[in-house]
Design a protein around this motif. Structure first.
Motif, short mmCIF file in Angstrom:
data_model
loop_
_atom_site.label_atom_id
_atom_site.label_comp_id
_atom_site.label_asym_id
_atom_site.label_seq_id
_atom_site.Cartn_x
_atom_site.Cartn_y
_atom_site.Cartn_z
N ASP A 46 0.84 -1.19 0.00
CA ASP A 46 0.00 0.00 0.00
C ASP A 46 0.88 1.24 0.00
N ASN A 47 1.61 1.49 -1.10
CA ASN A 47 2.52 2.63 -1.20
C ASN A 47 1.77 3.78 -1.86
N LYS A 48 1.22 4.63 -1.03
CA LYS A 48 0.37 5.70 -1.53
C LYS A 48 0.85 7.06 -1.00
N VAL A 49 0.47 8.10 -1.75
CA VAL A 49 0.69 9.47 -1.31
C VAL A 49 -0.67 10.07 -1.01
N PHE A 50 -0.79 10.63 0.19
CA PHE A 50 -2.02 11.28 0.60
C PHE A 50 -1.73 12.79 0.69
N SER A 51 -2.46 13.58 -0.05
CA SER A 51 -2.25 15.03 -0.06
C SER A 51 -3.37 15.71 0.71
N PHE A 52 -2.97 16.49 1.73
CA PHE A 52 -3.94 17.17 2.57
C PHE A 52 -3.73 18.68 2.51
N ILE A 65 3.01 6.33 -5.14
CA ILE A 65 4.25 7.09 -5.01
C ILE A 65 4.87 7.33 -6.38
N SER A 66 4.83 6.32 -7.22
CA SER A 66 5.44 6.43 -8.54
C SER A 66 4.75 7.47 -9.42
N GLU A 67 3.48 7.79 -9.13
CA GLU A 67 2.76 8.80 -9.90
C GLU A 67 3.16 10.21 -9.47
N GLY A 71 9.82 7.38 -10.88
CA GLY A 71 11.16 6.84 -10.79
C GLY A 71 11.60 6.48 -9.39
N ILE A 72 10.78 6.83 -8.39
CA ILE A 72 11.10 6.51 -6.99
C ILE A 72 10.43 5.20 -6.63
N PRO A 73 11.14 4.24 -6.06
CA PRO A 73 10.56 2.92 -5.76
C PRO A 73 9.63 2.96 -4.55
#
Length: 357
Positions: A46-52, A65-67, A71-73
């Motif tokens: 579950d490698n996600k970025v949450f923007s608040f 994360i890759s989106e 290029g970042i694993p």
């Protein structure tokens, strides 16, 4: 989401989850308030970025994360900002094991680096234009461009980034605690002490610096009439309280001669303005009347539910019995002796010294 150079990255570890927290500001006004703008969380698959923004999840998130950082694993260990000119361009440095990635925020390109002199970072931190890599409870200061570590590193993080500087010198537990002057506390462990004054000021040094005759390790200690009584092996040392403390002539003297009990002693304390030293030896407690000469230990009784203790102290609220990193409170010595079960457990570092570790 437009990314500017006002970025603060923290790495949090809780349970078995590593969370990389990015404070990414969309404009310079928001930089002043440091509102949290994005969070990247690495947890299994579950490698996600949450923007608040203002504590509300922005539309379209979470994203991979890759989106957000192409290029970042996944499964990252740490990350830290690196603005220009500390790096060639405004960048983010990502850490995954021994792999280092420089992500250029403007061009969105990734450069993989090799930081040979650095350990694997479990978290990273930028402060006052300096860069710190944390690994366990140790840390190293490094150059963000080359990864070079200068100076004597690694160092103990708890000595620099937590409230009780040098508390780590006391290692896993204290061997003795003494309360004096209606609020000051000494805690001893090995060759070091931590002192808390009545104004909550914390001081740490070697035992030898304040009590050069003792050198190290105190078996038991108590205060009485502006003097500190320190037991080491079978000897009693006495110091007059002051700055510095004054070692009395003629000491050390045998514990049997001064307290009327054979050593070794596990703990000793005097409650407030009383004239009785309570001596703990093994699983028994004895009373020594300090106004009487010669002194003699008497009134032998059990120490409640304990088979042994590391140390004990007494204050206005009662008796604190310390075992390892924890203490147990009793309103009086009578209640301590009569107890048949353990009361609530308290943490020594937190509740006696106000430390956060």
């Amino acid at each position: 989401m437009k990314l500017l150079s006002c970025i603060l990255l923290l790495t949090l570890t809780f349970l078995n989850t590593t969370a990389i927290v990015f404070y990414i500001m969309n404009d310079l006004d928001r930089c002043k308030g440091l509102e949290m703008d994005a969070v990247a969380r690495s947890h299994g698959q579950d490698n996600k970025v949450f923007s608040f923004y203002k504590h509300k999840l922005e539309a379209g998130y979470p994203k991979d994360i890759s989106e957000v950082f192409p290029g970042i694993p996944n499964d990252l260990d740490a990350a830290v900002e690196c603005p220009h000119p500390e790096c060639a361009n405004d960048s983010v440095i990502f850490f995954k094991g021994d792999e280092i990635y420089h992500y250029d925020l403007k061009s969105k390109t990734v450069e993989e680096k090799e930081f040979k002199s650095m350990p694997n970072c479990t978290s990273a931190f930028r402060f006052m234009e300096h860069y710190y890599c944390f690994h366990g409870h140790m840390f190293s200061k490094f150059d963000p461009k080359t990864g070079e570590v200068h100076g004597k590193y690694p160092k103990e993080a708890r000595d620099y980034f937590m409230r009780c500087s040098k508390f780590s010198k006391l290692k896993s537990k204290v061997s003795n605690v003494i309360r004096y002057n209606a609020g000051n506390i000494y805690a001893f462990r090995g060759h070091h002490y931590l002192r808390k004054d009545d104004n909550d000021t914390l001081t740490s040094d070697t035992i030898e610096s304040d009590f050069k005759e003792l050198h190290s390790e105190v078996d038991a200690a108590f205060s009485y009439e502006n003097h500190l009584y320190m037991v080491k092996n079978n000897d009693l040392y006495v110091y007059r309280v002051g700055e510095p403390h004054t070692h009395l002539d003629g000491y050390p003297k045998p514990v049997t001669e001064e307290l009327g009990i054979e050593g070794p002693i596990d703990a000793a304390f005097v409650c407030e303005d009383h004239h009785i030293a309570h001596i703990i030896k093994g699983n028994q407690m004895y009373d020594v009347e300090l106004k009487v000469t010669p002194r003699k230990a008497g009134n032998e009784r059990p120490i409640g539910p304990f088979k042994r203790v590391d140390t004990a102290m007494c204050g206005p609220g009662g008796v604190k019995v310390i075992i390892g990193n924890h203490f147990y409170h009793f309103d009086s010595t009578k209640l301590l002796s009569a107890a048949r079960s353990l009361p609530e457990q308290h943490k020594v570092s937190l509740e006696l010294f106000g430390c956060d570790h």
